[in-house]
Scaffold this active site. Structure first.
Site, PDB file in Angstrom:
ATOM      1  N   VAL A  13       0.824  -1.212   0.000  1.00 44.38           N
ATOM      2  CA  VAL A  13       0.000   0.000   0.000  1.00 44.38           C
ATOM      3  C   VAL A  13       0.859   1.264   0.000  1.00 44.38           C
ATOM      4  CG1 VAL A  13      -1.592   1.342   1.454  1.00 44.38           C
ATOM      5  CG2 VAL A  13      -2.048  -1.053   0.966  1.00 44.38           C
ATOM      6  N   GLU A 158      -4.314  -5.757  -4.881  1.00 45.17           N
ATOM      7  CA  GLU A 158      -3.026  -6.169  -5.444  1.00 45.17           C
ATOM      8  C   GLU A 158      -3.267  -6.748  -6.832  1.00 45.17           C
ATOM      9  OE1 GLU A 158      -1.060  -8.722  -2.606  1.00 45.17           O
ATOM     10  OE2 GLU A 158      -1.378  -7.231  -1.037  1.00 45.17           O
ATOM     11  N   LYS A 211     -14.123   0.666   5.714  1.00 50.21           N
ATOM     12  CA  LYS A 211     -13.139  -0.284   5.156  1.00 50.21           C
ATOM     13  C   LYS A 211     -13.470  -1.725   5.578  1.00 50.21           C
ATOM     14  CE  LYS A 211      -9.535  -2.083   3.384  1.00 50.21           C
ATOM     15  NZ  LYS A 211      -9.353  -2.250   1.954  1.00 50.21           N
ATOM     16  N   ASN A 215     -14.742  -4.860   3.059  1.00 54.33           N
ATOM     17  CA  ASN A 215     -14.036  -6.141   2.915  1.00 54.33           C
ATOM     18  C   ASN A 215     -14.909  -7.308   3.373  1.00 54.33           C
ATOM     19  OD1 ASN A 215     -11.811  -5.202   1.689  1.00 54.33           O
ATOM     20  ND2 ASN A 215     -10.403  -5.493   3.390  1.00 54.33           N
ATOM     21  N   LEU A 257     -18.048 -12.370  -8.011  1.00 55.16           N
ATOM     22  CA  LEU A 257     -18.972 -13.497  -8.146  1.00 55.16           C
ATOM     23  C   LEU A 257     -18.296 -14.655  -8.883  1.00 55.16           C
ATOM     24  CD1 LEU A 257     -22.408 -11.748  -8.919  1.00 55.16           C
ATOM     25  CD2 LEU A 257     -21.695 -12.864  -6.803  1.00 55.16           C
ATOM     26  N   CYS A 267      -5.738  -9.414   3.287  1.00 52.14           N
ATOM     27  CA  CYS A 267      -6.774  -8.542   3.860  1.00 52.14           C
ATOM     28  C   CYS A 267      -8.018  -9.271   4.366  1.00 52.14           C
ATOM     29  CB  CYS A 267      -7.174  -7.483   2.835  1.00 52.14           C
ATOM     30  SG  CYS A 267      -5.846  -6.300   2.548  1.00 52.14           S
ATOM     31  N   LYS A 270      -7.801 -11.434   7.779  1.00 52.13           N
ATOM     32  CA  LYS A 270      -7.530 -10.670   9.012  1.00 52.13           C
ATOM     33  C   LYS A 270      -8.601  -9.609   9.250  1.00 52.13           C
ATOM     34  CE  LYS A 270      -4.482  -6.935   7.363  1.00 52.13           C
ATOM     35  NZ  LYS A 270      -5.354  -5.793   7.649  1.00 52.13           N
TER      36      LYS A 270
HETATM   37  P1  NAD Z   1       3.150  -4.587   4.055  1.00 50.81           P
HETATM   38  O1  NAD Z   1       3.517  -5.541   5.108  1.00 50.81           O
HETATM   39  O2  NAD Z   1       3.399  -4.896   2.626  1.00 50.81           O
HETATM   40  O3  NAD Z   1       3.875  -3.183   4.355  1.00 50.81           O
HETATM   41  C1  NAD Z   1       3.967  -2.606   5.602  1.00 50.81           C
HETATM   42  C2  NAD Z   1       5.362  -1.984   5.711  1.00 50.81           C
HETATM   43  O4  NAD Z   1       5.438  -1.157   6.866  1.00 50.81           O
HETATM   44  C3  NAD Z   1       6.494  -2.999   5.855  1.00 50.81           C
HETATM   45  O5  NAD Z   1       7.406  -2.822   4.785  1.00 50.81           O
HETATM   46  C4  NAD Z   1       7.130  -2.656   7.200  1.00 50.81           C
HETATM   47  O6  NAD Z   1       8.526  -2.849   7.204  1.00 50.81           O
HETATM   48  C5  NAD Z   1       6.771  -1.204   7.361  1.00 50.81           C
HETATM   49  N1  NAD Z   1       6.801  -0.680   8.713  1.00 50.81           N
HETATM   50  C6  NAD Z   1       6.255  -1.218   9.829  1.00 50.81           C
HETATM   51  N2  NAD Z   1       6.456  -0.386  10.882  1.00 50.81           N
HETATM   52  C7  NAD Z   1       7.117   0.697  10.414  1.00 50.81           C
HETATM   53  C8  NAD Z   1       7.594   1.897  11.004  1.00 50.81           C
HETATM   54  N3  NAD Z   1       7.401   2.189  12.300  1.00 50.81           N
HETATM   55  N4  NAD Z   1       8.240   2.777  10.221  1.00 50.81           N
HETATM   56  C9  NAD Z   1       8.433   2.533   8.917  1.00 50.81           C
HETATM   57  N5  NAD Z   1       7.993   1.413   8.292  1.00 50.81           N
HETATM   58  C10 NAD Z   1       7.344   0.511   9.039  1.00 50.81           C
HETATM   59  O7  NAD Z   1       1.613  -4.264   4.283  1.00 50.81           O
HETATM   60  P2  NAD Z   1       0.532  -3.769   3.190  1.00 50.81           P
HETATM   61  O8  NAD Z   1      -0.018  -4.921   2.454  1.00 50.81           O
HETATM   62  O9  NAD Z   1       1.069  -2.618   2.453  1.00 50.81           O
HETATM   63  O10 NAD Z   1      -0.641  -3.297   4.172  1.00 50.81           O
HETATM   64  C11 NAD Z   1      -0.521  -2.107   4.926  1.00 50.81           C
HETATM   65  C12 NAD Z   1      -1.887  -1.747   5.476  1.00 50.81           C
HETATM   66  O11 NAD Z   1      -2.780  -1.454   4.387  1.00 50.81           O
HETATM   67  C13 NAD Z   1      -2.571  -2.868   6.256  1.00 50.81           C
HETATM   68  O12 NAD Z   1      -3.314  -2.297   7.308  1.00 50.81           O
HETATM   69  C14 NAD Z   1      -3.502  -3.494   5.250  1.00 50.81           C
HETATM   70  O13 NAD Z   1      -4.620  -4.104   5.844  1.00 50.81           O
HETATM   71  C15 NAD Z   1      -3.924  -2.279   4.456  1.00 50.81           C
HETATM   72  N6  NAD Z   1      -4.365  -2.579   3.083  1.00 50.81           N
HETATM   73  C16 NAD Z   1      -3.669  -3.485   2.339  1.00 50.81           C
HETATM   74  C17 NAD Z   1      -4.066  -3.746   1.027  1.00 50.81           C
HETATM   75  C18 NAD Z   1      -3.332  -4.751   0.183  1.00 50.81           C
HETATM   76  O14 NAD Z   1      -3.860  -5.137  -0.852  1.00 50.81           O
HETATM   77  N7  NAD Z   1      -2.139  -5.184   0.556  1.00 50.81           N
HETATM   78  C19 NAD Z   1      -5.161  -3.065   0.490  1.00 50.81           C
HETATM   79  C20 NAD Z   1      -5.828  -2.130   1.262  1.00 50.81           C
HETATM   80  C21 NAD Z   1      -5.402  -1.887   2.572  1.00 50.81           C
END
Ligand code: NAD
Length: 438
Positions: A13, A158, A211, A215, A257, A267, A270
């Site tokens: 993200v 993604e 959100k 989901n 569907l 996502c 969790k």
């Molecule tokens: P991810 O694990 O790919 O990325 C999170 C990143 O944050 C990691 O690289 C980690 O090293 C970094 N991080 C953690 N603590 C940190 C800090 N204090 N300082 C700097 N960096 C730090 O996760 P993601 O898939 O990008 O998801 C992030 C959020 O977005 C989640 O809450 C998820 O539910 C939400 N989300 C994800 C998607 C998806 O498709 N992946 C879609 C919508 C929302």
């Protein structure tokens, strides 16, 4: 006027959003604690597989609008908006979201911020989290600086993340501070200007809930069509035609569907768990979401039974080729992928497994140490008693099925994504073919 933005967290993200904000003309720093990720980005390599990301990142780095860093404190100084895009996995030993990364980031941001900064939560977080982020900010903020908070949940998928970000169905911003609202409007102004994107400004709790509600609704929709697929098989009918027949109804809509082997990913599992935890804590349990979660767990095991049946009832000693390990096609994300339930259960029942995934996900071997990972679909199929299509990778549709079937010991395809059909499989040399709900 461009906005100075920092993304804290440069994962799926944070990186996609940061690169897209830069493409909209903003000045963006993407920061992450993970030195490996930032090193790769500084070397011009992508830490994740996402179509179009490489080009987008390079274009904006070259234009001087996108930078990378591991230094959170230095990266949040003199910024107007700092987005929190860190992970919110399920907490160990409970169904709640683990917010330690969000709160740690909020504390670090507050200590280093100066001037006026909007701290924007993009991570998916339960109701009440932004109120905590606000409290942490007020406790840690330096004198003379001011922090406001906003909730800006992200809906990108993604595999289609860039398009989803730049052409969203809607933008949701939960914000109560007027100055913060103005910053958020400036950030999204380019998207609002050129398209017909609705901007929903809501209260903070409402944005947080939207959100999870979105989901959970989508997860329920998939589980619903999976049940309809079972019903089609039991009583006669074609689930794809049923899906089309109901999806053309505007009240239902055609997406989500497609029946499959059960939903997984970073996502839905969790977020449904966290929604249920919130609902239970509030004394208003959700029977519908609970049922979808239960139905989905049962479905994954039912897929193993189905594979066993297609192999003549016995898996012991069978060589099974698996195509696709990630939770869906066009991504390298393995988090809570259905493969992580189906493959261990196949192994437990005595099958020997060879697997191929086009994204070559680097954690696959770690999660599935007993599975032989190979570099091509043909290598997986070589000598196999059955071929299981587990992930909807578009590239699978381009394969020459004759080449695959000709190297198998027994050309038997179990298509758990309905990527092919009986006629195609037969023409491709498969003697047995089974799929879902048709
Ligand atoms: P991810 O694990 O790919 O990325 C999170 C990143 O944050 C990691 O690289 C980690 O090293 C970094 N991080 C953690 N603590 C940190 C800090 N204090 N300082 C700097 N960096 C730090 O996760 P993601 O898939 O990008 O998801 C992030 C959020 O977005 C989640 O809450 C998820 O539910 C939400 N989300 C994800 C998607 C998806 O498709 N992946 C879609 C919508 C929302």
């Amino acid at each position: 006027m461009s906005v100075k933005i920092t993304m804290v967290g440069t994962g799926y993200v944070g990186l996609v959003s940061g690169a897209c904000f830069a493409d909209l003309g903003h000045d963006v720093i993407c920061v992450d604690k993970d030195e490996r990720k930032i090193r790769m980005l500084l070397e011009g390599k992508m830490p994740i597989y996402e179509p179009g990301l490489d080009e987008l990142v390079h274009r904006n780095v070259d234009a001087g609008r996108l930078r990378f860093s591991t230094d959170v404190a230095a990266s949040v100084k003199d910024r107007e908006a700092v987005f929190i895009a860190v992970g919110t996995p399920t907490e160990n030993g409970s169904d709640r979201a683990d917010l330690k990364y969000v709160y740690a980031a909020a504390g670090e941001i507050a200590q280093a911020a100066n001037g006026f900064t909007v701290v924007v939560t993009k991570s998916t977080v339960p109701v009440g989290t932004n109120a905590q982020v606000f409290d942490i900010s007020q406790k840690n903020v330096a004198s003379g600086a001011r922090i406001a908070v906003a909730s800006n949940p992200e809906f990108l998928r993604e595999g289609a993340a860039i398009n989803d970000f730049l052409e969203p169905d809607r933008i949701v911003v939960g914000v109560e501070d007027d100055e913060a609202k103005a910053v958020m409007r400036r950030i999204y102004a380019p998207l609002l200007l050129h398209g017909n994107v609705p901007l929903l400004i809501t209260g903070i709790q409402t944005a947080e809930l939207i959100k999870y509600a979105a989901n959970a609704f989508l997860a329920v929709k998939i589980s619903f069509i999976d049940e309809m697929a079972n019903l089609c098989e039991a009583v006669g009918g074609n689930v794809e035609e049923v899906a089309r027949g109901i999806g053309l109804d505007k009240r239902i809509g055609p997406s989500f569907l497609n029946t499959g082997p059960g939903w997984g990913g970073s996502c839905f599992p969790k977020d449904t768990r966290a929604l249920l935890a919130t609902a239970n804590d509030a004394g208003v349990p959700s029977r519908i979401v609970t049922s979808a979660v239960d139905a989905n767990s049962a479905r994954k095991i039912a897929m193993v039974d189905r594979i066993a049946k297609a192999c003549g009832g016995e898996l012991r000693g069978k060589r099974i080729a698996v195509l696709g390990l990630t939770f869906k096609g066009q991504t390298d994300d393995m988090r809570e992928s259905t493969s992580l339930v189906v493959l261990p259960e196949l192994l437990r029942r005595g099958a020997r497994l060879t697997a191929y995934d086009p994204s070559n996900p680097h954690e696959a071997q770690h999660y599935l140490p007993e599975v032989q990972m190979v570099k091509t679909a043909e290598d997986a199929a070589e000598g196999a008693d059955a071929l299981v299509v587990l992930t909807d990778w578009m590239v699978f549709k381009t394969y020459d099925l004759k080449e695959l079937s000709s190297v198998m010991a027994s050309p038997n395809m179990i298509d758990l994504r309905n990527l092919f059909d009986e006629a195609e499989a037969t023409a491709g040399g498969f003697v047995k073919y089974s799929s879902l709900g048709r």
